[in-house]
Design a protein around this motif. Sequence first.
Motif, PDB file in Angstrom:
ATOM      1  N   ARG A   1      12.197  26.361  22.251  1.00 30.22           N
ATOM      2  CA  ARG A   1      11.589  27.373  21.386  1.00 30.22           C
ATOM      3  C   ARG A   1      12.046  28.781  21.787  1.00 30.22           C
ATOM      4  O   ARG A   1      12.324  29.617  20.925  1.00 30.22           O
ATOM      5  CB  ARG A   1      10.064  27.263  21.443  1.00 30.22           C
ATOM      6  N   LEU A   2      12.152  29.026  23.092  1.00 29.69           N
ATOM      7  CA  LEU A   2      12.550  30.349  23.567  1.00 29.69           C
ATOM      8  C   LEU A   2      14.045  30.606  23.386  1.00 29.69           C
ATOM      9  O   LEU A   2      14.445  31.703  22.971  1.00 29.69           O
ATOM     10  CB  LEU A   2      12.175  30.517  25.040  1.00 29.69           C
ATOM     11  N   TYR A   3      14.864  29.631  23.732  1.00 28.84           N
ATOM     12  CA  TYR A   3      16.310  29.833  23.726  1.00 28.84           C
ATOM     13  C   TYR A   3      17.008  29.315  22.464  1.00 28.84           C
ATOM     14  O   TYR A   3      18.130  29.719  22.172  1.00 28.84           O
ATOM     15  CB  TYR A   3      16.947  29.182  24.955  1.00 28.84           C
ATOM     16  N   GLY A   4      16.359  28.444  21.715  1.00 27.72           N
ATOM     17  CA  GLY A   4      16.980  27.868  20.521  1.00 27.72           C
ATOM     18  C   GLY A   4      17.455  28.908  19.520  1.00 27.72           C
ATOM     19  O   GLY A   4      18.597  28.832  19.029  1.00 27.72           O
ATOM     20  N   PRO A   5      16.610  29.896  19.168  1.00 27.36           N
ATOM     21  CA  PRO A   5      17.071  30.903  18.201  1.00 27.36           C
ATOM     22  C   PRO A   5      18.267  31.706  18.707  1.00 27.36           C
ATOM     23  O   PRO A   5      19.190  32.004  17.931  1.00 27.36           O
ATOM     24  CB  PRO A   5      15.838  31.796  18.017  1.00 27.36           C
TER      25      PRO A   5
ATOM     26  N   GLU B   1      21.746  31.693  16.705  1.00 23.84           N
ATOM     27  CA  GLU B   1      22.307  32.966  16.225  1.00 23.84           C
ATOM     28  C   GLU B   1      23.639  33.259  16.900  1.00 23.84           C
ATOM     29  O   GLU B   1      24.553  33.809  16.268  1.00 23.84           O
ATOM     30  CB  GLU B   1      21.314  34.095  16.451  1.00 23.84           C
ATOM     31  N   GLY B   2      23.769  32.894  18.166  1.00 30.92           N
ATOM     32  CA  GLY B   2      25.039  33.073  18.866  1.00 30.92           C
ATOM     33  C   GLY B   2      26.134  32.216  18.261  1.00 30.92           C
ATOM     34  O   GLY B   2      27.271  32.677  18.087  1.00 30.92           O
ATOM     35  N   HIS B   3      25.798  30.962  17.922  1.00 25.45           N
ATOM     36  CA  HIS B   3      26.797  30.088  17.293  1.00 25.45           C
ATOM     37  C   HIS B   3      27.195  30.635  15.930  1.00 25.45           C
ATOM     38  O   HIS B   3      28.378  30.601  15.564  1.00 25.45           O
ATOM     39  CB  HIS B   3      26.255  28.666  17.170  1.00 25.45           C
ATOM     40  N   ALA B   4      26.216  31.156  15.179  1.00 17.98           N
ATOM     41  CA  ALA B   4      26.530  31.744  13.875  1.00 17.98           C
ATOM     42  C   ALA B   4      27.445  32.960  14.039  1.00 17.98           C
ATOM     43  O   ALA B   4      28.407  33.136  13.280  1.00 17.98           O
ATOM     44  CB  ALA B   4      25.244  32.130  13.147  1.00 17.98           C
ATOM     45  N   LEU B   5      27.157  33.777  15.029  1.00 18.92           N
ATOM     46  CA  LEU B   5      27.994  34.953  15.290  1.00 18.92           C
ATOM     47  C   LEU B   5      29.412  34.532  15.653  1.00 18.92           C
ATOM     48  O   LEU B   5      30.399  35.072  15.137  1.00 18.92           O
ATOM     49  CB  LEU B   5      27.367  35.799  16.404  1.00 18.92           C
ATOM     50  N   LEU B   6      29.533  33.554  16.536  1.00 14.71           N
ATOM     51  CA  LEU B   6      30.856  33.070  16.931  1.00 14.71           C
ATOM     52  C   LEU B   6      31.613  32.455  15.758  1.00 14.71           C
ATOM     53  O   LEU B   6      32.848  32.534  15.697  1.00 14.71           O
ATOM     54  CB  LEU B   6      30.738  32.059  18.074  1.00 14.71           C
TER      55      LEU B   6
ATOM     56  N   ASP C   1      23.668  42.450  30.891  1.00 13.39           N
ATOM     57  CA  ASP C   1      22.324  43.022  31.008  1.00 13.39           C
ATOM     58  C   ASP C   1      21.397  42.479  29.928  1.00 13.39           C
ATOM     59  O   ASP C   1      20.215  42.208  30.174  1.00 13.39           O
ATOM     60  CB  ASP C   1      22.378  44.544  30.925  1.00 13.39           C
ATOM     61  N   ALA C   2      21.919  42.318  28.706  1.00 13.63           N
ATOM     62  CA  ALA C   2      21.101  41.808  27.605  1.00 13.63           C
ATOM     63  C   ALA C   2      20.720  40.343  27.855  1.00 13.63           C
ATOM     64  O   ALA C   2      19.569  39.941  27.615  1.00 13.63           O
ATOM     65  CB  ALA C   2      21.853  41.957  26.279  1.00 13.63           C
ATOM     66  N   ALA C   3      21.664  39.543  28.357  1.00 15.78           N
ATOM     67  CA  ALA C   3      21.357  38.153  28.689  1.00 15.78           C
ATOM     68  C   ALA C   3      20.310  38.096  29.796  1.00 15.78           C
ATOM     69  O   ALA C   3      19.391  37.262  29.769  1.00 15.78           O
ATOM     70  CB  ALA C   3      22.626  37.412  29.107  1.00 15.78           C
ATOM     71  N   ASP C   4      20.417  39.006  30.751  1.00 11.89           N
ATOM     72  CA  ASP C   4      19.439  39.096  31.828  1.00 11.89           C
ATOM     73  C   ASP C   4      18.056  39.445  31.276  1.00 11.89           C
ATOM     74  O   ASP C   4      17.042  38.908  31.726  1.00 11.89           O
ATOM     75  CB  ASP C   4      19.899  40.129  32.851  1.00 11.89           C
ATOM     76  N   ALA C   5      18.004  40.319  30.278  1.00 16.41           N
ATOM     77  CA  ALA C   5      16.725  40.697  29.665  1.00 16.41           C
ATOM     78  C   ALA C   5      16.075  39.496  28.982  1.00 16.41           C
ATOM     79  O   ALA C   5      14.850  39.317  29.051  1.00 16.41           O
ATOM     80  CB  ALA C   5      16.930  41.842  28.671  1.00 16.41           C
ATOM     81  N   VAL C   6      16.879  38.663  28.338  1.00 12.74           N
ATOM     82  CA  VAL C   6      16.348  37.449  27.706  1.00 12.74           C
ATOM     83  C   VAL C   6      15.762  36.533  28.774  1.00 12.74           C
ATOM     84  O   VAL C   6      14.655  36.003  28.634  1.00 12.74           O
ATOM     85  CB  VAL C   6      17.437  36.721  26.884  1.00 12.74           C
TER      86      VAL C   6
END
Length: 156
Positions: free
Chosen positions: A106-110, A114-119, A19-24
């Motif tokens: 610009r929209l998906y880069g952050p 952040e996802g790579h940092a979390l992983l 759902d969160a990915a869908d919101a993005v």
Amino acid sequence: MSKQSSVVQVARAAADFGDAADAVDRAAAEHLGVNRTDLRILAAVRLGGPVSAGALAGAVDLSPPATTEAVQRLVARGLLTRDVDPDDRRRALIALVPATRNALDRLYGPVRAEGHALLGRYSEDELALLADFLDRGRRLQLDAAERIRREGQALP
């Protein structure tokens, strides 16, 4: 906590993640002024580089006519280009214009960074477990989608 409770908790977390990915994606589509199908096409071209219409249709699971219509709409808006393939003049290649690529980055880069940092906080074994779960879950979802399509229309 029981195993059943843990299963329910993880299943809920996976659904919430979806759902969160869908919101993005909804926010990105609204920002770009496109519908969700068009956003899927832009993302597929972003990932695949210049791509033929047939390959694009397969990547986004649309019929060739629906893909052609969407590509024409996106070309008319100046978000994509459609040029003759220099290696096969019978085929067209679809590509992002630089401004579209920049907007998507610009929209998906952050989120990606952040996802790579979390992983990066997980061990190799934990990452292997997560990758296995996500791959099996993806296959389960795609199989469910196919089963639902086979059932046909259920409501009048």
